[in-house]
Design an enzyme around this catalytic site. Structure first.
Site, short mmCIF file in Angstrom:
data_model
loop_
_atom_site.label_atom_id
_atom_site.label_comp_id
_atom_site.label_asym_id
_atom_site.label_seq_id
_atom_site.Cartn_x
_atom_site.Cartn_y
_atom_site.Cartn_z
CD GLU A 60 -1.74 -2.38 1.59
OE1 GLU A 60 -0.56 -2.60 1.96
OE2 GLU A 60 -2.64 -3.26 1.60
CG PHE A 122 -9.85 -9.91 11.35
CD1 PHE A 122 -8.61 -10.30 11.85
CD2 PHE A 122 -10.06 -9.93 9.98
CE1 PHE A 122 -7.60 -10.70 11.00
CE2 PHE A 122 -9.05 -10.35 9.11
CZ PHE A 122 -7.82 -10.73 9.62
CD GLN A 123 -7.51 -7.57 7.71
OE1 GLN A 123 -8.43 -7.39 6.93
NE2 GLN A 123 -6.35 -8.08 7.33
CE LYS A 172 -17.26 -6.91 3.57
NZ LYS A 172 -16.56 -8.17 3.89
CG MET A 469 22.06 12.61 4.08
SD MET A 469 23.28 13.77 3.44
CE MET A 469 22.35 14.52 2.11
#
Ligand SMILES: Cc1ncc(C[n+]2csc(CCOP(=O)(O)OP(=O)(O)O)c2C)c(N)n1
Length: 570
Positions: A60, A122-123, A172, A469
């Site tokens: 993602e 969940f999630q 959802k 760096m």
């Protein structure tokens, strides 16, 4: 789906269908994302859309930076999509990145069903809470009928005023429920009215200061790009005589010194970032400040403005030019000859340069040649680190929207996915990611996405085997104690094999005499992504440098080399 006129009977759509339809109505053509349980209802109608092209990424974070790269290259709003919980939290870095660089981005996330919100389902992650400080605005949508308006408002907020990321988190069950679909929707944003037209009095005052100043400097920021005001600025290409280069920590001596010694700074869509000002209390001590920005919160945030101008840079520049011409017509003209002579002198005495070590490949040379061969029509993205600064210094950018990098957040891993997004938005352009070996290892899985979706970007890995760096700071400030900066990436991974494993062409270059040929070879390949592993000298350093926290007066042109300004008359 049937065509829908706003005055006719509304079609009933599921929330998921309404989302897709709204995105189509808004003119979205490309969405970067990965599906999962909570967003799955949306992926079903997405499958049928003739207008939306969804690019299935591998992480993602890649979707978020790709959407940002797409937005920066095209000027349109970038769109990314993820599922709830870890899908959404993987978007946090690119959202923060877009926020810091004011990039218009709409992130759409699935959320657990509204009944389950707050139950540690969940999630489940409170992505609105998490992104509250790094979004311009965010929405939690729990009803199907609210989806079209939330999406329309999200696009409006992302793209107008000071652009930025907006998150739309949709439960959802709202995607699964049905509701009448109305379009266009009426925006309901009380209190959101960005001011674009500058105040006439402030413009006149700024024009007066400009014609009185002896040592004026334009400090031009990203706001000029966001306002698409480059014509109005007469956007100085890098080759313009009056362009002094990048200011700040690794800016040119001429640019840093010009600001330090200026008596008038005209800041346009810029925010006096610490990387530009150095130690704030000693920044440009003699300068009056004209500060124009569309975001009133920026004005006098770091440095007090003598003339604050709230407005869109395009309108500000147009009106300012007219006002300055008015001053001149009335006989009030300024003479900057002495100032220009001083600028010219600093520029010629302290040009950008670099050392070469016999038999070794200088990273600056690679980047310089790349810029020459790929030319000013190419789009360049970078990661974060030494290679980013060299890409800023040694490529001559002649056109706006051709240098995309993570300036505010400094996000390692930005380069490859941003290049992918830029190429998806501007398929006709040559797109080069100039990446560090460290950065490349953070997001290179998107090479698979590029190979499979016919997005033939080109990647130059500036492989110094180290977190360069950070290593440079250890060289300068930590007694050359190289704690945990040796990546050994000349051994592992083998970038050529890695590229090939991902369906890309892999090339390697280890000596200066091969540089042009390998770049030209990559330029000739247009049917697959190309990765070049440039094995470069590990001790090269970025100069000039103002050490962190010090005054810009302490600029070092090169190691142990303090510029000498004493002999000039000011
Ligand atoms: C996500 C992230 N983690 C850590 C850092 C701190 N950091 C800044 S530059 C840098 C080294 C980058 O190494 P590399 O990609 O090899 O580029 P180089 O400096 O060698 O050109 C690190 C670790 C960062 N900017 N971003």
């Amino acid at each position: 789906m049937t065509e829908q006129g706003s005055s006719h009977r509304a079609t009933t759509l599921t929330g998921a269908q309404a989302l897709i339809r709204a995105l189509e109505e808004l003119g979205v053509d490309t969405v970067f994302g990965i599906p999962g349980g909570a967003i799955l209802p949306v992926y079903d109608p997405l499958f049928d859309s003739k207008k939306l092209h969804h690019i299935l990424v591998r992480h993602e974070q890649g979707a978020g930076h790709a959407a940002t790269g797409y937005a920066q290259a095209t000027g349109k709003v970038g769109v990314c999509m993820a599922t709830s919980g870890p899908g959404a939290t993987n978007l946090v870095t690119p959202i923060a990145d877009a926020y810091m660089d004011s990039v218009p981005l709409v992130a759409i996330t699935g959320q657990v069903a509204s009944m389950s919100i707050g139950t540690d389902a969940f999630q489940e992650a409170d992505i609105c809470g998490i992104t509250m400080p790094i979004t311009k605005h965010n929405f939690l949508v729990t009803r199907a009928e609210d989806i079209p308006r939330a999406v329309a408002e999200a696009f409006h907020i992302a793209a107008t005023g000071r652009p930025g990321p907006v998150l739309v988190d949709i439960a959802k069950d709202a995607m699964q429920a049905s509701a009448p679909f109305h379009w266009p929707v009426e925006l309901n944003l009380p209190g959101y009215r960005p001011v674009s037209k500058p105040h006439g009095k402030q413009i006149r005052e700024a024009a007066r200061l400009i014609t009185q100043a002896k040592r004026p400097v334009l400090y031009v920021g990203g706001g000029v790009l966001k306002a698409r005001a480059t014509e109005e600025l007469l956007a100085f290409p890098d080759s313009h005589r009056l362009h002094l280069g990048m200011p700040g920590m690794h800016g040119s001596v001429a640019a840093v010194t010009a600001l330090q010694k200026s008596d008038l700074i005209i800041a346009l869509g810029a925010r006096f970032d610490d990387r530009v000002t150095g130690k704030l209390s000693s920044f440009a001590p003699d300068a009056k400040i004209v500060h124009a920005d569309i975001d009133p919160a920026e004005i006098s945030k770091n440095r007090t403005a003598d003339v604050p101008i709230v407005g869109d840079c395009r309108e500000v520049l147009t009106e300012l030019a007219t006002a300055v011409r008015g001053e001149q017509a009335a006989g009030r003209t300024a003479d900057y000859t002495v100032w220009w002579a001083a600028l010219e002198d600093w520029r010629t005495r302290y040009p950008l340069g670099y050392e070469t070590v016999p038999g070794e490949l200088a990273p600056q040379y690679v980047i310089e040649r790349l810029g020459k061969i790929a030319g000013p029509d190419a789009i360049y993205t970078t990661g974060v680190g030494q290679h980013q600064m060299w890409a800023a210094q040694f490529i001559s950018y002649e056109k706006p929207y051709t240098f995309l990098n993570s300036g505010g957040a400094g996000t390692m891993g930005y380069g490859v996915p941003a290049a992918m997004g830029a190429k998806a938005g501007r398929p006709e352009a040559t797109v080069w990611a100039i990446d560090g070996d460290g950065c490349f290892q953070m997001t290179n899985q998107e090479l698979a996405t590029c190979a499979l979706n016919n997005i033939p970007i080109k990647i130059a890995v500036i492989n110094n085997g180290a977190l360069g760096m950070v290593r440079q700071w250890q060289t300068l400030f930590y007694n050359q104690r190289y704690s945990n900066t040796d990546l050994q990436s000349r051994r592992i991974p083998d970038f050529v094999k890695l590229a090939e494993a991902y369906g890309c062409v892999g090339l390697r270059c280890e000596s200066p005499d091969q540089v042009d040929a390998v770049i030209e070879k990559a330029m000739a390949i247009n049917d697959a992504p190309v990765v070049i592993d440039f094995v470069v000298h590990e001790d090269a350093m970025v100069w000039p440098m103002v050490p962190a926290g010090l005054s810009n007066d302490e600029i070092l042109a090169a190691r142990d080399q303090r510029p000498d300004f004493d002999d000039e008359s000011e």
